[in-house]
Motif scaffolding. Sequence first.
Motif, PDB file in Angstrom:
ATOM      1  N   ALA A  70     -12.655  18.812 -32.018  1.00 24.66           N
ATOM      2  CA  ALA A  70     -12.850  19.858 -33.020  1.00 24.66           C
ATOM      3  C   ALA A  70     -14.314  19.954 -33.465  1.00 24.66           C
ATOM      4  O   ALA A  70     -14.706  20.916 -34.109  1.00 24.66           O
ATOM      5  N   ASP A  71     -15.113  18.966 -33.117  1.00 21.75           N
ATOM      6  CA  ASP A  71     -16.519  18.906 -33.524  1.00 21.75           C
ATOM      7  C   ASP A  71     -17.383  19.592 -32.474  1.00 21.75           C
ATOM      8  O   ASP A  71     -17.430  19.170 -31.326  1.00 21.75           O
ATOM      9  N   GLU A  72     -18.063  20.647 -32.879  1.00 25.67           N
ATOM     10  CA  GLU A  72     -18.879  21.437 -31.946  1.00 25.67           C
ATOM     11  C   GLU A  72     -19.889  20.595 -31.179  1.00 25.67           C
ATOM     12  O   GLU A  72     -20.104  20.800 -29.988  1.00 25.67           O
ATOM     13  N   ALA A  73     -20.494  19.616 -31.838  1.00 29.04           N
ATOM     14  CA  ALA A  73     -21.528  18.799 -31.198  1.00 29.04           C
ATOM     15  C   ALA A  73     -20.954  17.769 -30.224  1.00 29.04           C
ATOM     16  O   ALA A  73     -21.671  17.274 -29.363  1.00 29.04           O
ATOM     17  N   LEU A  74     -19.661  17.442 -30.367  1.00 30.00           N
ATOM     18  CA  LEU A  74     -19.075  16.356 -29.581  1.00 30.00           C
ATOM     19  C   LEU A  74     -18.003  16.810 -28.593  1.00 30.00           C
ATOM     20  O   LEU A  74     -17.623  16.057 -27.708  1.00 30.00           O
ATOM     21  N   ARG A  75     -17.517  18.026 -28.719  1.00 27.81           N
ATOM     22  CA  ARG A  75     -16.329  18.453 -27.954  1.00 27.81           C
ATOM     23  C   ARG A  75     -16.501  18.426 -26.449  1.00 27.81           C
ATOM     24  O   ARG A  75     -15.538  18.268 -25.713  1.00 27.81           O
ATOM     25  N   ALA A  76     -17.724  18.548 -25.954  1.00 31.04           N
ATOM     26  CA  ALA A  76     -17.944  18.571 -24.501  1.00 31.04           C
ATOM     27  C   ALA A  76     -17.928  17.178 -23.868  1.00 31.04           C
ATOM     28  O   ALA A  76     -17.859  17.063 -22.645  1.00 31.04           O
TER      29      ALA A  76
END
Length: 132
Positions: A70-76
């Motif tokens: 759910a975290d934009e910086a970590l989702r990838a």
Amino acid sequence: MGQKILVVEDNELNLKLFCDLLRAHDYSAEPVRDGREALDRARAFGPSLIVMDIQMPWISGLELIEQLKADEALRAIPIMAVTAYAAKGDEERIRAAGAEGYVSKPISVVGFVGAVRALLPNGAGQSGEEEE
């Protein structure tokens, strides 16, 4: 050291085993013993992969996977779930939460390292050597 891997595992023996295995294959392994610290450590460390225990005190690995995705910086960042509780339907629930990989305990050394390599960018480790 090669690609960075964050290892979230509350059991000291498993944490040491996973980190030692990864370091032996030229990865940079960062241990996290308390799942409540996983998101902050992931932001600070910038891993290429997260190895996530599912059964932990205080917060479950499933919850953490959902928070990471759910975290934009970590989702990838790909996540490989590791669990001793391999009951029917567990793998589906873990993958539905967002984990790209799944390994059951007790682990096979060759299987663990192979699963790590398969989830990393370019699908390979740093050493390029075959496991024993």
